[in-house]
Write an enzyme that holds these catalytic residues in place. Structure first.
Site, short mmCIF file in Angstrom:
data_model
loop_
_atom_site.label_atom_id
_atom_site.label_comp_id
_atom_site.label_asym_id
_atom_site.label_seq_id
_atom_site.Cartn_x
_atom_site.Cartn_y
_atom_site.Cartn_z
CG PHE A 52 82.36 92.23 3.57
CD1 PHE A 52 81.94 93.53 3.47
CD2 PHE A 52 83.13 91.85 4.66
CE1 PHE A 52 82.29 94.47 4.44
CE2 PHE A 52 83.48 92.78 5.63
CZ PHE A 52 83.06 94.09 5.51
N PRO A 63 73.21 110.74 2.43
CG PRO A 63 73.20 112.93 1.67
CD PRO A 63 72.37 111.92 2.42
CD GLU A 91 77.52 94.28 -4.26
OE1 GLU A 91 78.38 93.40 -4.31
OE2 GLU A 91 76.51 94.20 -3.53
#
Lengths: 747, 339
Positions: free
Chosen positions: A243, A635, A708
């Site tokens: 992260f 996807p 993000e």
């Protein structure tokens, strides 16, 4: 229609390795005679070490060495040598450099022992005395000393003012002016930071580091320790979440390398969960936001002024205010972004650095404005839809946010919303529906990749980026498989190895676009070579074909107009008298398009909360996030990315908060029992919609990145839903029970 | 974590002998808290006495008057899902399931749960002062980060809370802790088992260092119908209570015969105030009464800044818990909606 891998839902190619434990992480590599390090951290926030007594620790059987600032080996003396690829302007922190204490939790000694428990025990015996100086960790107390950073961090887009915001605000009939704040957050990836440094002899080392960019680590090591690139091989094939906490080399790396080089022995340094609170974090910001509008909802002025915290040694910067000048059409915009120093480690990039912070203020204020106007919050956003990037005057490369608003609202059932706060109720709970917009940069970075096709029909592609759990391995495999018409099982993707072709750190949502483009280019070169062999074969069925007229499918190169005319990959390679075809290519963003267009992903987030008002309990029962992010490569992994981002946003809205004891200058809830992230019970229905968006300007593969965008507007949407449910406007995240009980009246 | 020796005795007598000869020895069962504390250098036992193989402590059996005796080594999971416990003391089952996670409850034992230590941030961080960890060093929590700290029964030396959910239910149920020591067995009422911090915050309980818990005994079951365990925390599961309330009533028609109210997350021990419970005796339960009871319980509560909200929250929680108990609609530990 031939189904391509790209665009189809595909399971992770590394999934089995991960669930069976076969995927190894930095602290799981071993070596003969591996020694273990344990870090001692400073108990005070500022001052100096007056004495450090290591004798008791050294006396523990099994302890090999205790490194401190007094006995550490020499490393580079110029602070510039410590400046990694992602470093903000300033003087990077140098572990064990001298007796000075710059923040609480600063590493001050490394105990190296035969095993981890010995090292940990011996670390508890290191006796340190300090001379403390007055510290300051309270942003509000240093607000008046805030300054405009003299040196802008590279990559920070400027947000120039336009029009006259003050006059525009003054003349606006409808105005909102409020202060907003988030909490400092720590990244807390599942895998704590660790570095295993294998001593290969002769001054050479192999380093397994928890890092988002192996070449950044490699370059840091060579500069700090004066080694040559050939001496340092860095690997991070698997990263258990980061992260952003793994963008810059952290102190476990420095200490492990230092110890290995000095002891000429393999050394591992693993941080504990508590120590994960002793380096970077998402900064707080004091945000003042003013929006003025006409009664019809047209925005007349936006002012966004932020003071954010940094350390005393680096000017960390992130884009908090820039969004306010791009998100909506508005002629008068003014933003300021200042820093104030506190005695902590330097804050750093954490998932969508700056964006959820700034968008919390902007999108809360827009929500407040909608009530003042008596206008639906979604209508207000559509009324002020930005057709171009007004901060730069450039058109967007693509922007299907309008479709995202529409599809998201439909799926959520937004039209059934009763506009009045406190007007929806079920059982004891007040129900609230809120929404917000999200925006994040769609970037591409110069990246190289290699592709190697062998005569057995196997293809290997590689670039030195990282897969931090996002699915990079999988999408690179899909891209390469499509390029050569191979099943995914025949393709191997390699990342996280400093010997692979150049890649910047993985971050900023640019990895898919950058690494994906580089792999595409390398594979295209292989295709061309292969096609050359196929066409040149004696009696080739493709003799007169052009590359644009053939398709690579099922291990064959076939004529699009007549698939019965084909050459197999093997036959082509035999004809070319080669066993392998190798190509390395570099992809760079188009300078022309960069100059002409603004590239951003967008999202529309709708949230439902249920609030037990008497007990101050909030449940997020439904989130719909409609995302416009160009081409979606996979996807399935893409949805996971957004789900993770939304959960991160739920944490930001309701749970995450690093609590600082200002007397001690120390974060106190430094473990994940007391630093709360959402548990399963906190996450109910999340629906992800990918809006069709044709993108052809930013990179050849039409990708915008998804790491993000999922978090960006989520906290704001939840806060807005809480207001709709309760009439209570919470402007300071997280929305915990104490804050909810404190606000008594409807705003 | 310091070096320690390890023993696994086969009888209670041997176990007691192991600790009586070494004041720095500690019993270990599930280890879900002790091992953490050892890693944090908060506990530094030189000798660990593994009690998990002791015979006879893993059973749940009948006690007098329809009561139950739950062995100290029964896991939290086994107790919570035991049919007899569920039927006779659903409050206890509910409180256990409100705590920790399934994995922790599988390891944690009944005896160990009672002995878990506070979650005070400062207690866990040996770089900071803490009177409970290092007597005499001070209590930075009073002026520091204290939103999880106590509002009742605090002392100038310590404002920590006891983190157990199970113990809160046991306090309401007036359980008795059966212990054995060098001088034989004795019984400690749950209410007297944990201590207030006073000037000895380092001592959590009245259990002596050379004693071992054998069992928890529950008296005649009277609160299987009108009860609830309401736990309020910073997320919807897997967090320690900011405030929790175990409420139970024995009803005769529409009137309360006897009420029990114990609070968690507010004090150094499960908090009960019998005179507040008395307000309900013989009355028809209704909100105004609940408010009066809540006021009485929180009378004298003191906040330290960040935890001021707990006074208001505890008041609200007591009122809600009493309504749940009176209505016979206990809080589900699965469905996060609060009735």
């Amino acid at each position: 229609m031939y189904e391509t891998h790209v665009g189809s839902p595909r399971s992770r190619v590394d999934g089995k390795l991960k669930v069976t434990g076969a995927a190894r992480y930095a602290a799981e590599y071993t070596a003969p005679d591996l020694a273990q390090g344990y870090v001692v951290n400073s108990a005070i926030a500022k001052g100096r070490i007056t004495s450090i007594d290591i004798s008791a620790a050294m006396a523990v059987p099994g302890v090999i060495q205790v490194f401190t600032h007094q006995n550490r080996p020499r490393t580079a003396w110029r602070s510039k040598a410590y400046q990694d690829e992602v470093a903000p302007p300033g003087t990077p922190f140098r572990p064990l450099y001298d007796e000075k204490i710059l923040y609480s939790g600063q590493p001050i000694a490394l105990v190296v022992a035969e095993d981890f428990e010995i090292a940990r025990y011996a670390a508890s015996l290191v006796r340190v005395t300090y001379e403390a100086e007055g510290h300051q960790t309270d942003l509000e107390k240093v607000r008046m000393q805030a300054y405009k950073p003299p040196k802008t961090r590279s990559g920070m887009a400027p947000a120039p003012d336009r029009g006259d915001a003050e006059a525009g605000f003054g003349a606006s009939p409808v105005r909102v002016s409020a202060d907003y704040r988030i909490a400092i957050e720590h990244h807390n990836p599942m895998e704590p930071h660790a570095a295993t440094v294998v001593w290969d002899g002769d001054g050479k080392i192999t380093v397994y580091d928890k890092i988002q960019g192996v070449q950044n680590t490699q370059s840091y090591i060579t500069h700090v320790f004066g080694l040559s690139q050939d001496d340092v091989h860095v690997l991070s094939p698997f990263v258990g979440g980061a992260f952003g906490s793994g963008l810059r080399p952290q102190y476990q790396l420095f200490l492990a390398v230092m110890a290995a080089l000095e002891l000429k022995r393999s050394v591992r340094v693993t941080l504990t969960r508590d120590q994960m609170f002793t380096f970077t974090y998402r900064p707080d910001g004091l945000q003042e936001m003013s929006i003025g509008a006409n009664p019809d909802g047209m925005l007349q002025a936006i002012r966004h002024d932020v003071v954010s915290n940094t350390s005393t040694f680096e000017d960390y910067q992130e884009m908090i205010v820039g969004w306010s000048s791009m998100m909506y059409h508005c002629e008068n915009v003014s933003t300021t972004y200042k820093l104030a120093q506190i005695d902590t480690y330097t804050p750093g990039d954490m998932r969508a650095p700056g964006a959820p912070t700034g968008m919390f203020a902007l999108e809360s204020a827009m929500d407040e404005l909608s009530y003042k106007l008596g206008m639906d919050p979604l209508q207000l956003r559509l009324r002020n839809y930005a057709e171009i990037d007004e901060a730069t005057g450039k058109p967007f490369s693509s922007k299907e946010l309008r479709a995202a608003y529409q599809l998201g609202a439909e799926r959520f059932g937004w039209s059934k919303r009763s506009p009045e706060p406190r007007s929806m109720k079920e059982g004891r709970e007040l129900v609230g529906w809120g929404m917000a917009s999200g925006m994040w940069e769609a970037q591409m970075q110069k990246t190289s990749a290699r592709a190697v096709l062998t005569i057995d029909g196997k293809l290997e592609v590689g670039t030195a980026t990282a897969d931090i759990g996002t699915g990079t391995y999988t999408i690179l495999t899909q891209i390469a498989a499509d390029a050569l018409g191979l099943p995914m099982e025949k393709v191997t993707a390699k990342v996280g190895d400093s010997k692979l072709p150049f890649s910047p750190v993985e971050g900023g949502s640019w990895a898919a676009a950058s690494a994906g483009t580089a792999v595409t280019l390398a594979c295209n070169t292989v295709r061309e070579t292969l096609f050359g062999y196929a066409r040149g074969m004696e009696g080739s069925p493709l003799a007169n074909a052009e590359i644009g007229r053939v398709a690579f499918r099922d291990g064959r190169i076939e004529l699009v107009s007549d698939p019965t005319r084909f050459v197999t990959i093997q036959d082509a390679m035999v004809a070319g008298k080669v066993h392998r075809i190798e190509a390395e290519e570099t992809g760079s963003p188009s300078r022309i398009n960069q100059a002409r267009y603004s590239g951003f992903t967008h999202s529309a987030i709708f949230a439902e909360v249920r609030v037990d008002e008497e007990l101050g309990r909030v449940r997020v029962t439904r989130v719909v996030d409609a995302v416009a992010a160009g081409k979606i490569l996979n996807p399935k992994t893409a949805r996971s990315q957004i789900l993770g981002g939304v959960v991160f946003g739920i944490g930001m809205a309701l749970h995450e908060e690093s609590m600082m004891d200002h007397h001690l200058g120390r974060f106190m809830n430094h473990n994940i029992a007391e630093y709360h992230i959402p548990a399963n019970a906190d996450v109910e229905g999340i629906e992800v919609i990918f809006v069709e968006e044709h993108e052809d300007k930013l990179n050849p593969i039409g990708v915008k990145g998804l790491g993000e965008i999922g978090i960006v507007g989520t906290a704001a949407a939840i806060a807005n839903a809480v207001y709709h449910a309760t009439g209570k406007r919470i402007r300071h995240l997280p929305i915990t029970v104490d804050r909810l009980l404190k606000v008594r009246d409807a705003a | 974590m310091n070096r320690f020796s390890y023993a696994r005795p086969g009888s209670v007598e041997d176990a007691l002998r192991e600790v009586s000869s070494n004041p720095a020895a500690k019993f270990i069962a599930g280890g879900t808290n002790l091992v953490d504390l050892m890693k944090y250098n908060v506990e530094r036992p030189t000798h660990l006495v593994d009690v998990t193989r002791l015979p006879g402590l893993k059973e749940i059996g009948e006690a007098g008057e329809g009561g139950l005796r739950i062995g100290a080594l029964v896991s939290n999971t086994a107790a919570a899902y035991d049919e007899r416990v569920k039927e006779r003391y659903p409050l206890l089952s509910s409180a256990i399931l409100a705590g920790a996670s399934a994995q922790l409850r599988n390891s944690a034992t009944m005896g160990g749960n009672l002995l878990q230590r506070t979650r005070c941030y400062y207690f866990y961080d040996d770089a900071t002062p803490c009177n409970k960890r290092a007597p005499g060093s001070g209590c930075p929590a009073k002026e520091g980060v204290n939103r999880i700290h106590a509002i009742l029964g605090t002392s100038e030396h310590c404002i920590a809370t006891h983190p157990s959910d199970m113990a809160v239910a046991l306090a309401a149920l007036e359980a008795v802790v059966k212990v054995a020591g060098p001088n034989g067995e004795r019984s400690i009422p749950l209410a007297d088992f944990h201590r207030l911090p006073g000037n000895m915050p380092e001592k959590d309980t009245n259990l002596h260092g050379d004693e071992i818990i054998l069992a928890i005994e529950l008296p005649e079951p009277r609160f299987a119908k009108n009860y609830t365990y309401l736990k309020l925390r910073d997320r919807l599961s897997y967090a320690f209570a900011l405030v929790s309330v175990a409420a139970a009533m024995e009803m005769d028609g529409d009137k309360v015969v006897e009420a029990r109210i114990a609070l968690g997350g507010v004090a150094h021990k499960p908090w009960r105030l019998p005179e507040a419970e008395e307000l309900l005796r013989g009355k028809v339960p209704e909100r105004a009464l609940f408010e009066a009871v809540a006021e009485r319980i929180l009378d004298g509560a003191k906040g330290y800044g960040h935890n001021d909200f707990k006074i208001d929250l505890a008041r609200r929680a007591v009122i809600r818990a009493l309504s749940q108990a009176a209505a016979g609609t206990p809080q589900s530990q699965v469905d996060k909606r609060i009735q």
